[in-house]
Design a protein around this motif. Structure first.
Motif, PDB file in Angstrom:
ATOM      1  N   ALA A   1      46.542  14.456 -87.442  1.00 48.88           N
ATOM      2  CA  ALA A   1      47.240  13.520 -88.306  1.00 48.88           C
ATOM      3  C   ALA A   1      46.326  12.291 -88.436  1.00 48.88           C
ATOM      4  O   ALA A   1      45.134  12.374 -88.139  1.00 48.88           O
ATOM      5  CB  ALA A   1      48.591  13.175 -87.707  1.00 48.88           C
ATOM      6  N   ASP A   2      46.861  11.152 -88.843  1.00 49.62           N
ATOM      7  CA  ASP A   2      46.010   9.969 -88.969  1.00 49.62           C
ATOM      8  C   ASP A   2      45.448   9.542 -87.609  1.00 49.62           C
ATOM      9  O   ASP A   2      44.291   9.152 -87.495  1.00 49.62           O
ATOM     10  CB  ASP A   2      46.796   8.818 -89.588  1.00 49.62           C
ATOM     11  N   CYS A   3      46.288   9.611 -86.573  1.00 47.75           N
ATOM     12  CA  CYS A   3      45.828   9.431 -85.188  1.00 47.75           C
ATOM     13  C   CYS A   3      45.073   8.126 -84.952  1.00 47.75           C
ATOM     14  O   CYS A   3      44.061   8.103 -84.254  1.00 47.75           O
ATOM     15  CB  CYS A   3      44.988  10.608 -84.743  1.00 47.75           C
ATOM     16  N   GLY A   4      45.547   7.045 -85.562  1.00 49.93           N
ATOM     17  CA  GLY A   4      44.963   5.732 -85.301  1.00 49.93           C
ATOM     18  C   GLY A   4      43.698   5.426 -86.067  1.00 49.93           C
ATOM     19  O   GLY A   4      43.025   4.427 -85.783  1.00 49.93           O
ATOM     20  N   THR A   5      43.361   6.250 -87.076  1.00 51.08           N
ATOM     21  CA  THR A   5      42.132   6.005 -87.836  1.00 51.08           C
ATOM     22  C   THR A   5      42.347   5.046 -89.000  1.00 51.08           C
ATOM     23  O   THR A   5      41.405   4.744 -89.735  1.00 51.08           O
ATOM     24  CB  THR A   5      41.536   7.322 -88.373  1.00 51.08           C
ATOM     25  N   GLY A   6      43.563   4.599 -89.200  1.00 54.93           N
ATOM     26  CA  GLY A   6      43.834   3.636 -90.264  1.00 54.93           C
ATOM     27  C   GLY A   6      43.580   4.174 -91.657  1.00 54.93           C
ATOM     28  O   GLY A   6      43.154   3.426 -92.552  1.00 54.93           O
ATOM     29  N   GLY A   7      43.830   5.467 -91.853  1.00 55.48           N
ATOM     30  CA  GLY A   7      43.630   6.073 -93.167  1.00 55.48           C
ATOM     31  C   GLY A   7      42.221   6.582 -93.404  1.00 55.48           C
ATOM     32  O   GLY A   7      41.966   7.260 -94.407  1.00 55.48           O
ATOM     33  N   GLN A   8      41.289   6.295 -92.491  1.00 59.08           N
ATOM     34  CA  GLN A   8      39.901   6.703 -92.698  1.00 59.08           C
ATOM     35  C   GLN A   8      39.740   8.222 -92.654  1.00 59.08           C
ATOM     36  O   GLN A   8      38.949   8.790 -93.407  1.00 59.08           O
ATOM     37  CB  GLN A   8      38.999   6.050 -91.653  1.00 59.08           C
ATOM     38  N   LEU A   9      40.493   8.872 -91.763  1.00 56.96           N
ATOM     39  CA  LEU A   9      40.383  10.329 -91.685  1.00 56.96           C
ATOM     40  C   LEU A   9      40.893  10.977 -92.966  1.00 56.96           C
ATOM     41  O   LEU A   9      40.284  11.921 -93.487  1.00 56.96           O
ATOM     42  CB  LEU A   9      41.148  10.857 -90.473  1.00 56.96           C
ATOM     43  N   PHE A  10      42.003  10.490 -93.497  1.00 54.97           N
ATOM     44  CA  PHE A  10      42.534  11.017 -94.752  1.00 54.97           C
ATOM     45  C   PHE A  10      41.511  10.864 -95.875  1.00 54.97           C
ATOM     46  O   PHE A  10      41.257  11.803 -96.638  1.00 54.97           O
ATOM     47  CB  PHE A  10      43.830  10.295 -95.119  1.00 54.97           C
ATOM     48  N   ASP A  11      40.917   9.681 -95.969  1.00 55.00           N
ATOM     49  CA  ASP A  11      39.933   9.441 -97.028  1.00 55.00           C
ATOM     50  C   ASP A  11      38.717  10.346 -96.874  1.00 55.00           C
ATOM     51  O   ASP A  11      38.185  10.867 -97.867  1.00 55.00           O
ATOM     52  CB  ASP A  11      39.495   7.972 -97.009  1.00 55.00           C
ATOM     53  N   LYS A  12      38.277  10.537 -95.639  1.00 58.93           N
ATOM     54  CA  LYS A  12      37.108  11.388 -95.408  1.00 58.93           C
ATOM     55  C   LYS A  12      37.415  12.845 -95.739  1.00 58.93           C
ATOM     56  O   LYS A  12      36.589  13.543 -96.362  1.00 58.93           O
ATOM     57  CB  LYS A  12      36.644  11.254 -93.958  1.00 58.93           C
ATOM     58  N   CYS A  13      38.591  13.317 -95.343  1.00 54.61           N
ATOM     59  CA  CYS A  13      38.964  14.696 -95.655  1.00 54.61           C
ATOM     60  C   CYS A  13      39.064  14.906 -97.162  1.00 54.61           C
ATOM     61  O   CYS A  13      38.638  15.946 -97.688  1.00 54.61           O
ATOM     62  CB  CYS A  13      40.287  15.059 -94.973  1.00 54.61           C
ATOM     63  N   LYS A  14      39.606  13.915 -97.853  1.00 56.49           N
ATOM     64  CA  LYS A  14      39.689  14.004 -99.317  1.00 56.49           C
ATOM     65  C   LYS A  14      38.287  14.061 -99.917  1.00 56.49           C
ATOM     66  O   LYS A  14      38.018  14.855-100.829  1.00 56.49           O
ATOM     67  CB  LYS A  14      40.462  12.798 -99.857  1.00 56.49           C
ATOM     68  N   GLU A  15      37.388  13.234 -99.387  1.00 56.61           N
ATOM     69  CA  GLU A  15      36.002  13.231 -99.863  1.00 56.61           C
ATOM     70  C   GLU A  15      35.326  14.580 -99.616  1.00 56.61           C
ATOM     71  O   GLU A  15      34.560  15.071-100.460  1.00 56.61           O
ATOM     72  CB  GLU A  15      35.230  12.124 -99.140  1.00 56.61           C
ATOM     73  N   LEU A  16      35.628  15.189 -98.462  1.00 54.45           N
ATOM     74  CA  LEU A  16      35.012  16.460 -98.097  1.00 54.45           C
ATOM     75  C   LEU A  16      35.692  17.659 -98.742  1.00 54.45           C
ATOM     76  O   LEU A  16      35.183  18.774 -98.662  1.00 54.45           O
ATOM     77  CB  LEU A  16      35.026  16.620 -96.572  1.00 54.45           C
ATOM     78  N   GLY A  17      36.854  17.431 -99.346  1.00 52.00           N
ATOM     79  CA  GLY A  17      37.578  18.517 -99.989  1.00 52.00           C
ATOM     80  C   GLY A  17      38.279  19.448 -99.028  1.00 52.00           C
ATOM     81  O   GLY A  17      38.417  20.641 -99.316  1.00 52.00           O
ATOM     82  N   VAL A  18      38.730  18.907 -97.895  1.00 52.75           N
ATOM     83  CA  VAL A  18      39.480  19.721 -96.935  1.00 52.75           C
ATOM     84  C   VAL A  18      40.853  19.079 -96.711  1.00 52.75           C
ATOM     85  O   VAL A  18      41.004  17.859 -96.786  1.00 52.75           O
ATOM     86  CB  VAL A  18      38.736  19.857 -95.588  1.00 52.75           C
TER      87      VAL A  18
END
Length: 211
Positions: A85-102
């Motif tokens: 889940a986001d797990c304390g990344t402040g939305g950075q993981l979501f943005d990175k996954c979107k960028e990577l297409g996963v």
């Protein structure tokens, strides 16, 4: 024998052949649950690799570690799904996954998706003084809570850390009396009231079934 979810699991022996192979890149704290779901549902097209569970102590490192894992394995699978889940990344993981297409699991953290994100959102309106533990965290309470917070050497800090909490909520993924007793002991050590809620695997099941 060490807990599976304590370690970096790479191609855990569930390698498969054929079209539609999916790699799950997951937090090590979820290894037992994911392996159980794969086995019970016979999801033979899924393979699991886990990043170290202790990344949760350093959430700023999670996004980079996930990105590195995607880059390492992308050419070997038809699809990749990130079981964080986001797990304390402040939305950075979501943005990175979107960028990577996963795609990735929805929700702010594992407490939420184990409870069910909608249900957790409702509870959080009145349960903001609760401290949560999952099966994994009950098993690894000393390694992931007690020692990192320095309570093994300075137990007098307990009330400073937990003075504003009122209860410990054990979100049980399994019906294990021994784990329940250990969770009850964790609550006593923290000076908190104890509540057990059986959540099962919650939205984790739904998320994996959908892929």
């Amino acid at each position: 024998m060490s807990d599976l979810s304590d370690h970096d699991l790479t191609e855990n022996g569930l390698s498969h052949t054929g079209a539609g192979r999916i790699l799950l890149i997951a937090c090590g704290a979820l290894a037992r649950e994911i392996l159980d779901l794969i086995a019970v549902n016979k999801w033979d097209h899924m393979t699991l690799t886990c990043l170290p569970a202790n990344l949760h102590l350093y959430p700023e490192k999670i996004t980079g570690a996930v990105a590195d894992a995607v880059a390492k394995h992308r050419d070997d699978y038809d699809d990749i799904f990130v079981v964080y889940a986001d797990c304390g990344t402040g939305g950075q993981l979501f943005d990175k996954c979107k960028e990577l297409g996963v795609a990735m699991v929805s929700g702010p953290h594992c407490y939420s998706f184990f409870e069910g994100n909608d249900r957790f959102a409702e509870l959080s309106e009145t349960e903001f003084t609760a401290f949560y533990l999952t099966d994994f965290l009950v098993r690894q309470f000393d390694a992931f809570v007690w020692k990192p917070m320095g309570l093994d050497k300075h137990p007098d800090l307990r009330d400073m850390y937990f003075g504003n909490y009122t209860k410990l909520v054990y979100q049980a993924q399994t019906d294990d009396p021994a784990l329940t007793e250990k969770a009850r002991d964790c609550a006593a050590r923290l000076g908190l009231a104890f509540e057990r809620r059986f959540t099962g695997y919650g939205d984790l099941t739904t998320a994996l079934a959908a892929i």
